[in-house]
Design an enzyme around this catalytic site. Structure first.
Site, PDB file in Angstrom:
ATOM      1  N   PRO A 137       0.838  -1.201   0.000  1.00 51.71           N
ATOM      2  CG  PRO A 137       0.046  -0.994   2.184  1.00 51.71           C
ATOM      3  CD  PRO A 137       0.743  -1.948   1.264  1.00 51.71           C
ATOM      4  CB  CYS A 150       1.731   5.664   8.453  1.00 49.85           C
ATOM      5  SG  CYS A 150       1.793   7.323   7.727  1.00 49.85           S
ATOM      6  N   GLY A 202       6.794  -2.228  -3.356  1.00 52.52           N
ATOM      7  CA  GLY A 202       6.226  -0.901  -3.535  1.00 52.52           C
ATOM      8  C   GLY A 202       6.913  -0.153  -4.654  1.00 52.52           C
ATOM      9  NE  ARG A 203      11.392   2.573  -2.046  1.00 55.90           N
ATOM     10  CZ  ARG A 203      12.697   2.331  -2.058  1.00 55.90           C
ATOM     11  NH1 ARG A 203      13.496   3.029  -2.837  1.00 55.90           N
ATOM     12  NH2 ARG A 203      13.209   1.389  -1.291  1.00 55.90           N
ATOM     13  CG  ASN A 205       7.403  -3.161   2.816  1.00 53.09           C
ATOM     14  OD1 ASN A 205       6.983  -2.182   3.405  1.00 53.09           O
ATOM     15  ND2 ASN A 205       7.641  -3.138   1.526  1.00 53.09           N
ATOM     16  CE  LYS A 256       4.084  -2.249   4.860  1.00 50.93           C
ATOM     17  NZ  LYS A 256       4.325  -0.846   4.561  1.00 50.93           N
TER      18      LYS A 256
END
Length: 349
Positions: free
Chosen positions: A27, A111, A235-236, A211, A150
């Site tokens: 995400p 986050c 992700g990236r 991750n 996460k």
């Protein structure tokens, strides 16, 4: 493409999906929207997750928040990721997600953004494990679908508590824990600590996903093998190579990467544009197309000047003409490996 998509409308448990394809679309705020998830699912992502969704926004029935939760059956298995600090509000948000038909709810405790952390949400909850325990108990009790979380390795280097979090998660019936291999203090600096992720996986009593810094198909498979994780989040890496999922899956299966899909970035960009236009207004479409065109160009000759020109375009037509000219010019040239360079550090937990 269908070889990489699960049967439409099939409700698959996320753990079963991981056994078939352990490469998960991480995400990312402002990136993994409805359009991009559909786009990446067609290109081999095993499981996809929405960008960060505020449980408080759901409580207040924010139209923008509810739009972030939209998905279509082609994305299954799809998770809706929630953040917040209030157990009751998060539980209600999870119920709304369940009513919308998602396959699982993912809670974000990773986050690092200050406006999220200062309220005790995101990675801020790594400093309050009793509250996290209440949140997990409340959410798991509120829904029938799987709940995942996460996290990061800890708040800082002096408080690495991911193993403790995993024990709490196991006791509360969480389906898996995804671990970003950095502390909150690191944000997106330095390198993800995969040795620490492997140590946690070795002790954990529930499935663990790793991750951090997976930018190539080979890295994805290597991290799976070396860490022992049940899956990895990418992700990236998919922002400059949308083929990373299908290539990683082929390598993981012991096969050569498929040659069925030409590395045609012009075709990729046009496909993505179609998906974005279908779900975004004109203003957001322009923003998204500029971002993705810039990322897709990474590692190709003339990319730096192209990106500079791209963000100076004034209209949709000008943007498209410039992008089409660039992607036609590179044809099927092999993309340079830029994994040693900083690239889009930020955007997710």
């Amino acid at each position: 493409m269908q070889a990489f998509c699960y049967t439409l409308c099939l409700r698959m448990h996320p753990l079963e999906a991981l056994k078939q394809n352990p490469f998960v679309l991480a995400p990312m705020a402002g990136i993994t929207d409805h359009a991009f998830r559909t786009f990446m699912k067609k290109r081999g992502a095993g499981v996809v997750v929405t960008e960060l969704v505020s449980a408080t926004g759901i409580e207040y029935k924010s139209e923008r928040t509810l739009k972030l939760m939209s998905f279509d059956p082609t994305q299954r298995p799809v998770g809706i990721q929630l953040f917040g600090e209030d157990p009751e509000i998060l539980a209600k948000g999870a119920q709304v997600a369940e009513e919308m038909g998602c396959d699982f709810v993912d809670l974000n405790f990773g986050c690092p953004v200050p406006k999220v952390v200062k309220k005790g949400a995101g990675s801020g909850m790594l400093r309050d494990l009793p509250l996290m325990e209440k949140v997990l108990a409340s959410v798991v009790k509120a829904v029938k679908i799987p709940v995942t979380i996460k996290i990061r390795t800890g708040w800082d280097a002096n408080s690495l508590n991911a193993h403790e979090v995993c024990n709490i998660a196991y006791n509360e019936g969480i389906t898996w824990v995804a671990i970003h291999g950095r502390t909150r203090a690191q944000a997106y600096s330095g390198l993800a600590d995969w040795e620490h992720i492997a140590e946690i996986k070795a002790k954990a009593r529930l499935p663990i996903l790793g991750n951090g810094d997976i930018l190539t198909p080979k890295q994805a498979v290597k991290r799976m093998q070396e860490s022992g994780c049940d899956g990895v989040l990418i992700g990236r890496g998919c922002l400059k190579n949308p083929h990373i999922f299908m290539d990683a899956l082929s390598l993981w299966r012991g096969e050569e990467p498929s040659q069925e899909f030409a590395r045609d970035y012009l075709g990729l960009f046009l496909d993505l544009r179609e998906a974005i236009v279908a779900h975004c207004d004109e203003h957001i479409t322009g923003i998204q197309l500029r971002k993705f065109a810039a990322w897709f160009s990474t590692g190709y000759p003339g990319a730096s000047q192209f990106r500079k020109n791209l963000f100076q375009t004034k209209s949709h037509d000008e943007l498209m003409d410039l992008a089409m000219e660039f992607f036609k010019s590179i044809g099927t040239i092999e993309q340079e490996d830029t994994s040693h360079e900083e690239f889009l550090m930020g955007g997710h937990g």
